[in-house]
Design a protein around this motif. Structure first.
Motif, PDB file in Angstrom:
ATOM      1  N   TYR A  31       0.453  -1.011  -0.141  1.00  0.00           N
ATOM      2  CA  TYR A  31       0.177   0.189   0.166  1.00  0.00           C
ATOM      3  C   TYR A  31       0.895   1.005   0.339  1.00  0.00           C
ATOM      4  CZ  TYR A  31      -3.520   3.819   1.246  1.00  0.00           C
ATOM      5  OH  TYR A  31      -4.336   4.858   1.629  1.00  0.00           O
ATOM      6  N   ILE A  32       2.007   1.349   0.650  1.00  0.00           N
ATOM      7  CA  ILE A  32       2.537   2.408   1.076  1.00  0.00           C
ATOM      8  C   ILE A  32       3.828   2.640  -0.275  1.00  0.00           C
ATOM      9  CG2 ILE A  32       3.175   2.709   3.255  1.00  0.00           C
ATOM     10  CD1 ILE A  32       5.816   0.949   2.976  1.00  0.00           C
ATOM     11  N   PHE A  33       3.983   1.380  -0.879  1.00  0.00           N
ATOM     12  CA  PHE A  33       4.681   1.585  -2.647  1.00  0.00           C
ATOM     13  C   PHE A  33       3.003   2.333  -3.179  1.00  0.00           C
ATOM     14  CE2 PHE A  33       7.903  -1.571  -1.524  1.00  0.00           C
ATOM     15  CZ  PHE A  33       9.132  -0.144  -2.093  1.00  0.00           C
ATOM     16  N   TYR A  34       2.037   1.908  -3.570  1.00  0.00           N
ATOM     17  CA  TYR A  34       1.087   2.419  -4.276  1.00  0.00           C
ATOM     18  C   TYR A  34       1.087   3.912  -3.929  1.00  0.00           C
ATOM     19  CZ  TYR A  34      -3.490   3.230  -5.208  1.00  0.00           C
ATOM     20  OH  TYR A  34      -4.858   4.059  -6.205  1.00  0.00           O
ATOM     21  N   ILE A  35       0.662   3.811  -2.701  1.00  0.00           N
ATOM     22  CA  ILE A  35       0.229   5.599  -2.950  1.00  0.00           C
ATOM     23  C   ILE A  35       1.392   6.441  -2.628  1.00  0.00           C
ATOM     24  CG2 ILE A  35       0.938   7.080  -0.581  1.00  0.00           C
ATOM     25  CD1 ILE A  35      -2.023   5.832  -0.761  1.00  0.00           C
ATOM     26  N   LEU A  36       2.823   6.180  -3.197  1.00  0.00           N
ATOM     27  CA  LEU A  36       4.620   6.014  -3.478  1.00  0.00           C
ATOM     28  C   LEU A  36       4.003   6.632  -5.137  1.00  0.00           C
ATOM     29  CD1 LEU A  36       7.063   7.930  -3.204  1.00  0.00           C
ATOM     30  CD2 LEU A  36       7.927   5.275  -3.082  1.00  0.00           C
ATOM     31  N   PHE A  37       3.693   5.912  -5.448  1.00  0.00           N
ATOM     32  CA  PHE A  37       3.452   5.822  -7.128  1.00  0.00           C
ATOM     33  C   PHE A  37       2.462   6.943  -7.747  1.00  0.00           C
ATOM     34  CE2 PHE A  37       6.993   2.259  -6.402  1.00  0.00           C
ATOM     35  CZ  PHE A  37       7.633   3.053  -7.142  1.00  0.00           C
ATOM     36  N   LEU A  38       1.129   6.481  -7.259  1.00  0.00           N
ATOM     37  CA  LEU A  38       0.584   7.205  -7.241  1.00  0.00           C
ATOM     38  C   LEU A  38       0.680   9.244  -7.390  1.00  0.00           C
ATOM     39  CD1 LEU A  38      -2.806   7.252  -8.010  1.00  0.00           C
ATOM     40  CD2 LEU A  38      -3.529   7.428  -5.716  1.00  0.00           C
ATOM     41  N   THR A  39       1.310   9.101  -6.223  1.00  0.00           N
ATOM     42  CA  THR A  39       1.607  10.293  -5.691  1.00  0.00           C
ATOM     43  C   THR A  39       2.736  10.948  -6.834  1.00  0.00           C
ATOM     44  OG1 THR A  39       1.498  10.620  -3.416  1.00  0.00           O
ATOM     45  CG2 THR A  39       2.495  12.350  -3.695  1.00  0.00           C
ATOM     46  N   LEU A  40       2.999  10.109  -7.453  1.00  0.00           N
ATOM     47  CA  LEU A  40       4.544  10.494  -8.100  1.00  0.00           C
ATOM     48  C   LEU A  40       3.907  10.804  -9.541  1.00  0.00           C
ATOM     49  CD1 LEU A  40       7.299   8.315  -7.262  1.00  0.00           C
ATOM     50  CD2 LEU A  40       6.937  10.938  -7.070  1.00  0.00           C
ATOM     51  N   THR A  41       2.686   9.610 -10.226  1.00  0.00           N
ATOM     52  CA  THR A  41       1.670  10.492 -11.150  1.00  0.00           C
ATOM     53  C   THR A  41       1.438  11.475 -11.325  1.00  0.00           C
ATOM     54  OG1 THR A  41       1.785   7.662 -10.905  1.00  0.00           O
ATOM     55  CG2 THR A  41      -0.189   9.065 -12.218  1.00  0.00           C
ATOM     56  N   GLN A  42       0.613  11.816 -10.033  1.00  0.00           N
ATOM     57  CA  GLN A  42      -0.201  13.123  -9.963  1.00  0.00           C
ATOM     58  C   GLN A  42       1.044  14.314 -10.060  1.00  0.00           C
ATOM     59  OE1 GLN A  42      -3.641  13.590  -9.652  1.00  0.00           O
ATOM     60  NE2 GLN A  42      -4.137  11.655 -10.036  1.00  0.00           N
ATOM     61  N   SER A  43       1.969  14.419  -9.531  1.00  0.00           N
ATOM     62  CA  SER A  43       3.393  14.470 -10.117  1.00  0.00           C
ATOM     63  C   SER A  43       3.675  15.310 -10.789  1.00  0.00           C
ATOM     64  CB  SER A  43       4.565  14.151  -8.794  1.00  0.00           C
ATOM     65  OG  SER A  43       5.486  15.534  -8.920  1.00  0.00           O
ATOM     66  N   GLY A  44       3.404  14.645 -11.726  1.00  0.00           N
ATOM     67  CA  GLY A  44       3.862  14.035 -13.106  1.00  0.00           C
ATOM     68  C   GLY A  44       2.777  14.431 -14.356  1.00  0.00           C
ATOM     69  N   ILE A  45       1.828  14.418 -13.392  1.00  0.00           N
ATOM     70  CA  ILE A  45       0.537  15.157 -14.611  1.00  0.00           C
ATOM     71  C   ILE A  45       0.202  16.774 -14.175  1.00  0.00           C
ATOM     72  CG2 ILE A  45      -2.709  15.105 -14.481  1.00  0.00           C
ATOM     73  CD1 ILE A  45      -2.396  12.172 -13.762  1.00  0.00           C
ATOM     74  N   TRP A  46       0.532  17.302 -13.433  1.00  0.00           N
ATOM     75  CA  TRP A  46       0.668  18.698 -13.012  1.00  0.00           C
ATOM     76  C   TRP A  46       1.771  19.771 -13.089  1.00  0.00           C
ATOM     77  CZ3 TRP A  46      -4.141  20.517 -13.171  1.00  0.00           C
ATOM     78  CH2 TRP A  46      -4.786  19.484 -13.107  1.00  0.00           C
ATOM     79  N   GLY A  47       3.140  18.343 -13.444  1.00  0.00           N
ATOM     80  CA  GLY A  47       4.397  19.372 -13.881  1.00  0.00           C
ATOM     81  C   GLY A  47       5.180  18.958 -12.963  1.00  0.00           C
TER      82      GLY A  47
END
Length: 627
Positions: free
Chosen positions: A224-240
């Motif tokens: 779950y913590i890896f999922y949260i980490l990469f999901l947050t990085l995904t959002q970070s990428g989407i928003w620049g």
């Protein structure tokens, strides 16, 4: 700030209706009349554009086409989005600035486009050009920001032309807005607060579950913590944010991180679901499916390492939507199977499923670019993080229960000697021997007592066992005992021992309890025989003998293997009485001594069967059977 919040509540109130019913209106290609204090103006809906499939168009050619209107297309009043396209796109706007409306404005593009060329002309003369894009370092931008910002000087009255060219391996989304500087800074402050809140929530969830993982060592938390980490990085990428702040001078690394973070967030979400519902144990086929899908979600990021960025992004987005559907199905199935923690899992997977589908449709150009399609995954991921944290919190209760169970087992292990010994030694004898614990019992300990002894035996057991192999014989006896033996304890009796197909039990100072147990055994036998009838097996018959008298209660054997038992003529007489039941045609045979100690009510259920000679006894004994 107020303007931004009002947009939020307006969009939330409109809900999904907005997603599919964006009003369209025709925009003419006439010049845009900018007025001071306009605040902001969406430009995508006001552009005319050309698709450049061959990528051979030039600025002069586009300006000629703009003047003549040749091949020009309009957005129909909607925000422009061309999905994943290999073409280049040219956009054109005309502006008329009147005296008194002159000011410097900011043009904002909220999308990561590989190549961006901007041409700004005043009265037909080029006054400003800029080339930038996602593939260049952030330092190449006019303003180092997560979005692309272009200051445009509308500082003289007259006619202005704005031409932009876009080309990208990613989704060609073109949400362009023209801002007055003060208005932009006000809106950006509000967005910064929201983004700060989002990343703050995700950070809290990450570290909270990281702490739980180190405390509990449950792999669910690790996934779950890896999922949260990469999901947050995904959002970070989407928003620049990744391009602007994580890898500002390494745009290729920032590009690679986007499909990687999407693919790995999908992978770990599936591994989390697999572990959360214990699919390996509870649903083996689903376990295989989730494992394969998790591996594929990780493998589809590989094309990005070989320069196939568009292919990698397309694949990971496809699997992200597919995985969201899978998680929704898994959580729904688990909940229907009574897995209570799955209720939060279902809510979390539902909101992310909606967000993933909306973003996917937006990136493919099917849905327009606006507030809900813009923030749906971000809102969904926060809600999912909260819901899944609640799900995992349920597991804490389970872990605590498991710890209590371990402590309970530890206490039980302290009594293991008693438990093991009592399987062979009738522990009920211990208090009769005036002992408090089995460890206090020694070989030869014995006391006198008066008891009613009950003997039960299966009639014709030899013929029954001859038809069965040893394993089936054991199964038959154990099944029989389950239906009859509990009657003894229910009537305050104690089982002294099992002797093959027989039971020897005793009831301290009570013939009444012995007879009640015998009657209860007959009821159990009837149920046992009903079960045998269902399998076409012959009914079983029994005989029960009851006698009352003095016995010696104690231990016999040797120091390393002893047994508790009853010794005396009372035991032998009860056994002999059981042997006479078939001869007298009765199931229960009670000696006169035992009969005399019955209540008047119980005596009414008995009848005299005369006197019997019993082997080993000189005198005859009067006996009674059931009416």
């Amino acid at each position: 700030m107020k303007s931004f919040l009002s947009k939020f509540f307006s969009a939330a109130f409109s809900g999904f209706i907005i997603l599919f019913t964006i009003p369209a209106f025709a925009e003419s290609s006439s010049s845009i009349q900018w007025k001071k204090n306009t605040g902001s103006l969406p430009l995508s809906s006001k552009a005319i554009y050309w698709e450049d499939k061959e990528k051979k168009e030039t600025l002069s050619g586009i300006l000629d086409k703009a003047r003549s209107g040749k091949d020009a297309k309009t957005s129909g009043g909607k925000s422009l989005g061309f999905g994943y396209s290999a073409s280049a796109y040219w956009l054109h706007w005309s502006f008329e600035i009147k005296e008194g409306d002159e000011e410097e404005l900011w043009l904002e593009l909220v999308s990561l486009i590989d190549s961006i060329d901007l041409y700004f002309l005043y009265n037909g003369k080029e006054i400003f050009t800029k080339h930038t894009g996602r593939v260049l370092p952030v330092s190449s931008r006019l303003i180092e920001h997560r979005n692309f910002l272009f200051p445009l000087a509308f500082t003289k009255p007259g006619h202005y032309d704005l031409v932009m060219r876009f080309e990208s391996q990613g989704s060609v989304l073109l949400p362009l807005t023209l801002w007055e500087k003060e208005t932009y800074l006000e809106e950006e402050e509000a967005k910064t607060i929201l983004f700060g809140a989002y990343f703050g929530v995700m950070g809290v969830v990450f570290f909270y579950n990281l702490f739980l993982f180190f405390s509990i060592r449950d792999r669910s938390y690790l996934y779950y913590i890896f999922y949260i980490l990469f999901l947050t990085l995904t959002q970070s990428g989407i928003w620049g944010f990744t391009h602007a702040y994580v890898f500002p001078n390494l745009p290729s690394w920032a590009d690679q991180s986007f499909p990687i973070s999407i693919g790995l967030s999908s992978t770990f979400s599936l591994l989390f679901a697999r572990k959360f519902v214990e699919a390996k144990t509870n649903m083996p086929k689903l376990n295989v499916y989730l494992t394969i899908l998790a591996c594929l979600s990780a493998l589809v990021i590989l094309p990005s390492f070989f320069g196939y960025y568009r292919l990698a992004v397309t694949l990971v987005l496809f699997f992200a939507v597919m995985n969201s559907l899978t998680l929704f199905g898994v959580s729904s199935y688990a909940w229907t199977k009574g897995y209570t923690q799955a209720r939060f899992f279902l809510l979390g997977s539902s909101v992310v499923l909606i967000g993933a589908i909306v973003v996917g449709l937006r990136n493919f150009g099917i849905l327009p670019y606006h507030f809900l399609t813009n923030y749906s995954l971000q809102i969904g991921s926060v809600m999912e993080a909260v819901f899944l944290s609640l799900s995992l919190a349920d597991r804490i209760n389970i872990v605590q229960k498991e710890k209590v169970d371990i402590q309970t087992r530890s206490l039980e292990e302290q009594k293991s000697l008693t438990e093991a010994f009592s399987r062979f030694f009738p522990s009920q004898i211990i208090p009769l021997l005036n002992k408090s614990d089995v460890r206090d019992v020694s070989l030869g300990d014995a006391v006198d007592g008066e008891v009613a002894v009950l003997f039960l035996d299966i009639r014709g057991f030899t013929s029954i066992s001859e038809k069965l192999n040893p394993r089936l014989t054991f199964d038959f006896l154990n099944a029989f005992m389950r239906f009859t033996a509990p009657s003894i304890e229910r009537k305050s009796g104690y089982i002294d021992k099992y002797i093959g197909d027989s039971i020897m039990a005793f009831f301290p100072n009570s013939s009444e309890n012995a007879l009640a147990a015998a009657k209860d055994m007959i009821i159990g036998l009837e149920e046992f025989n009903r079960k045998r009838k269902e399998t076409n097996d012959a009914p079983v018959k029994i005989g029960i003998g009851i006698h009352y008298g003095k016995v010696l209660i104690g231990t016999i054997g040797q120091e390393n293997r002893m047994d508790g038992t009853l010794i005396g003529d009372t035991v032998n007489t009860a056994s002999r009485l059981e042997g006479k039941t078939k001869e007298l045609g009765t199931t229960i045979l009670v000696s006169e001594i035992a009969y005399n100690r019955l209540s008047s009510e119980s005596k009414k259920t008995m009848k005299s069967l005369g006197e019997l000679e019993l082997r080993g006894r000189e005198e005859k004994i009067a006996v009674y059977g059931l009416n």
